[in-house]
Enzyme design. Sequence first.
Site, PDB file in Angstrom:
ATOM      1  N   ASP A 103       0.794  -1.225   0.000  1.00  0.00           N
ATOM      2  CA  ASP A 103       0.000   0.000   0.000  1.00  0.00           C
ATOM      3  C   ASP A 103       0.831   1.282   0.000  1.00  0.00           C
ATOM      4  O   ASP A 103       0.386   2.300  -0.526  1.00  0.00           O
ATOM      5  CB  ASP A 103      -0.951   0.001   1.195  1.00  0.00           C
ATOM      6  CG  ASP A 103      -2.098  -0.983   1.015  1.00  0.00           C
ATOM      7  OD1 ASP A 103      -2.346  -1.393  -0.131  1.00  0.00           O
ATOM      8  OD2 ASP A 103      -2.741  -1.346   2.006  1.00  0.00           O
ATOM      9  N   TYR A 144     -10.249  -0.233   2.566  1.00  0.00           N
ATOM     10  CA  TYR A 144      -9.778  -0.163   3.953  1.00  0.00           C
ATOM     11  C   TYR A 144      -9.394   1.257   4.357  1.00  0.00           C
ATOM     12  O   TYR A 144      -8.937   2.051   3.529  1.00  0.00           O
ATOM     13  CB  TYR A 144      -8.549  -1.053   4.146  1.00  0.00           C
ATOM     14  CG  TYR A 144      -8.817  -2.346   4.879  1.00  0.00           C
ATOM     15  CD1 TYR A 144      -8.908  -2.375   6.266  1.00  0.00           C
ATOM     16  CD2 TYR A 144      -8.978  -3.544   4.198  1.00  0.00           C
ATOM     17  CE1 TYR A 144      -9.137  -3.559   6.953  1.00  0.00           C
ATOM     18  CE2 TYR A 144      -9.212  -4.741   4.867  1.00  0.00           C
ATOM     19  CZ  TYR A 144      -9.284  -4.739   6.253  1.00  0.00           C
ATOM     20  OH  TYR A 144      -9.520  -5.910   6.928  1.00  0.00           O
TER      21      TYR A 144
END
Length: 650
Positions: free
Chosen positions: A303, A387
Site C-alpha cells: 500500500d 480499507y
Amino acid sequence: MEKTSSMKVTREKHPLDPLTAEELKLTVQILKRDKGLDDHYRFANISLLEPAKSIVLDYRDEEQIKREAFCIILHNQEGKTYEAVVSLTEGSITSWKLIPGVQPSIMADEFMECQEVVKSHPEMIKAFAKRGLTNMDNIMVDPWSAGNFGIEEEVDVRIVRALCYYRTSLYDNGYARPISGLYVLVDLNKMEVIKIVDKGVIPFPPLDGNYTPDQVGDMRQDVKPLEIVQPKGPSFTTEGHVIDWQKWNIRFGFNSREGLVLHTVSYNDDGVQRPILYRASLSEMVVPYGDPTDPVNRNNAFDAGEYGIGMLANSLELGCDCLGEIKYFDANLVDSKGNVIQIKNAICLHEEDFGIGWKHTDWRTGHVEVRRSRRLVLSSISTVGNYEYGFYWYFFQDGTIQFEVKLTGILHTQAIEPDRKHPHGNLVAPQLFAAHHQHFFNMRLDMMVDGMNNSVYEVNTKSMEKGPDNPYGNGFYPVSTLLKNESEAVRDLDLRTARFWKIVNPSKKNRLGEPVGYKLFAGENCFPFAHDDSPLLKRAGFLKHHFWVTPFDPDEQFASGRYPNQHAGGEGLEDWVKADRSIENEDVVVWYNMGHHHITRPEDWPVMPTAYISFILKPTGFFNRNPALDVPPSKAKNSACQVDGHTSCH
C-alpha cells in the site's frame, strides 16, 4: 521558455520543512521548462529531497539552506521512468536519470481513468448486461496492483487488475454485491483493456450491507455527549512543523509515499534537549490474502510503495476523526498532471487523557499521591480502496513513544453460491464471503539515542535451574546479547523468553554507570503464511523476520526497495543485510515489522470495528529516575480527593 531569475525559492526555511504549494508548483514549472515535458509525462511523486544529516543537525536559524525536490516522472507513451532532482534555490534541474525496468506507484488519477475505461469498454458492457446491470453509474471499479507472478505478457506493461462491484444506488455499500467471476486487466500507460476474464454469472448476495444512519435503523438513544474541554487551550505550541509539548520537541513532515514522518524527536531532561529519534516513518505496508483461488490469489498490495499512503490521506473532521482542542495541518502534494493539490486537515494534533500515570497509597498513613497521565497525539488517516488505516504517534510524559495503527473500513468481499462455504475465509452475510488476510507494517526507525552512535542488544529472560540457589524454582533473569553485525540482528519475537530489543548509546552512562537506552517491545504480531519462494516473499523478504538492524545509508529508505510496483523482488532490506555490515557503536536504523492476522468474522460486516496494532519505545536507563515525577496533581472534582484540607488529587 527562457530561464528567469524569479524561478527560484528565496524565502528561508528549515532543511526538513515539507515542500510548500509554491515550491511544488515551481518544481513542475522548472521541469516543463527545461525538459519540455508534454502531456505524455505524469508526475508520480514530488517530495522534499532531505539534506544530509550533518546539514540538518548543524543547521542554525536563519541560515541559508539549499532546497531541493526529488521527482519521479513517468512517460506514458514510452513506458519509461525518470528520476529528477530540482534545485529550488538555483531554479534548475541538477539531475535527470532514466531508471530502466521499474514502474512508479499507481497514481490517484489513474484510478479514476481506469474505472471509466472499464465501464465504457464494449465487452465489459456486455458482461455487465449479462448480469442484468445496465446503469454504469452504479458500477464501482477497484484497480488492484498486479504484483509480479512471472507472467510473460505482463512484463514491461504498466498493469492493474480491475475488480468490479454493483451498488444499488450511488451511495450504497458496493462491496455488498461483488461482481464475482468477472475481472479485467488494464494497461495504465495506454489506458486500455488488455484482458477480460469472465468465469460466468454468480448470483448477487441478497442484502444491501448499508451502514449509514438513514439506512441502519433506529440509533441508540442512551448515548450522551462526551466533550473534551480545555478552557485554557492545549498545552502544546507549534511553529511551522515543530511541536513543543511538555518536555518533548518534535519536528514532523509529510510526503506522498510514507505519509506522516517524524524528524529530530528529543526530550528536555534538566535543561538538556536529548535526542531519541532522527527520523521515523512507515517504510512499507503489505496486505497478503490467504485465498489461493483466482483472482484473490494475486491480492498482496504494497500500500505504501504501490499507491502512496500520503496521497490517499483523508481530510479530517473535528468531532469525528479527532476530538478535543485540535490543531490541524494541511498537506501539499501534486497530482499526476503536476497540479498542486492540498489535503486540508491531513494531520491532526491534540492531547488525550490517558488514565493514571502513577499512583501510590500509603496504607499506614492514608496518604495518597496520584498523577493522571496525558499523551500527545499526532495522526493521519488514509483510505486505500476498501480499507481505512489510521496512523498514530503517541508521546507520553514519562518519555515513552508509541506508534499505533487503527484498522477499519470494509472487507474485501466475493459473492458465493447459495449454501456454499469457502475454506479460506468466512461468510460475513448470506452469499457474501470475505477471505482471510494479513496486514503488515514495516517501520523504519533511524535511532539517535543521546547521540549518533548507538548499539543494539537483544534481551531474553531465562529461568534459573532449580537448585540450592533457586530452591523454589521461581528465579529468572534477563540476558542481554550485543548484536554486532547485520546478520546477527535478523531476529524474531519469542514469547517464551519475553524478548525485546534495547538501543543504547555506549558512550553515555546514567548515574548507575549503565549505557542510556530505549527498548522496543511489541504488541500484537504474527508471521506471514506464504512460502519463502512465493511471489509475495520474493518481493517482501523483509516480512520473514520481525526485527532487522542496518547501519544508516541515505539510499536505504524503503524495506521493499524504491520501486516495488510490479517488481520481481530481490531488492530492499533482505538484500542489504547480506553485506553483513557492522552495527556496533554505529549510526543505526532499526526496522520493525508488526502484523495483524485477520480471520474474518460476521461482526466485521458491513463496516469493520477498529482493530489496533502497535509497538512501544520505552526509556530504559535513559533517565536517572521517573521523569514524570514533576507532573502536577490534578485539580479535585469532588470531596473524595480532599486530604489534609487540600483539594488536589494527592
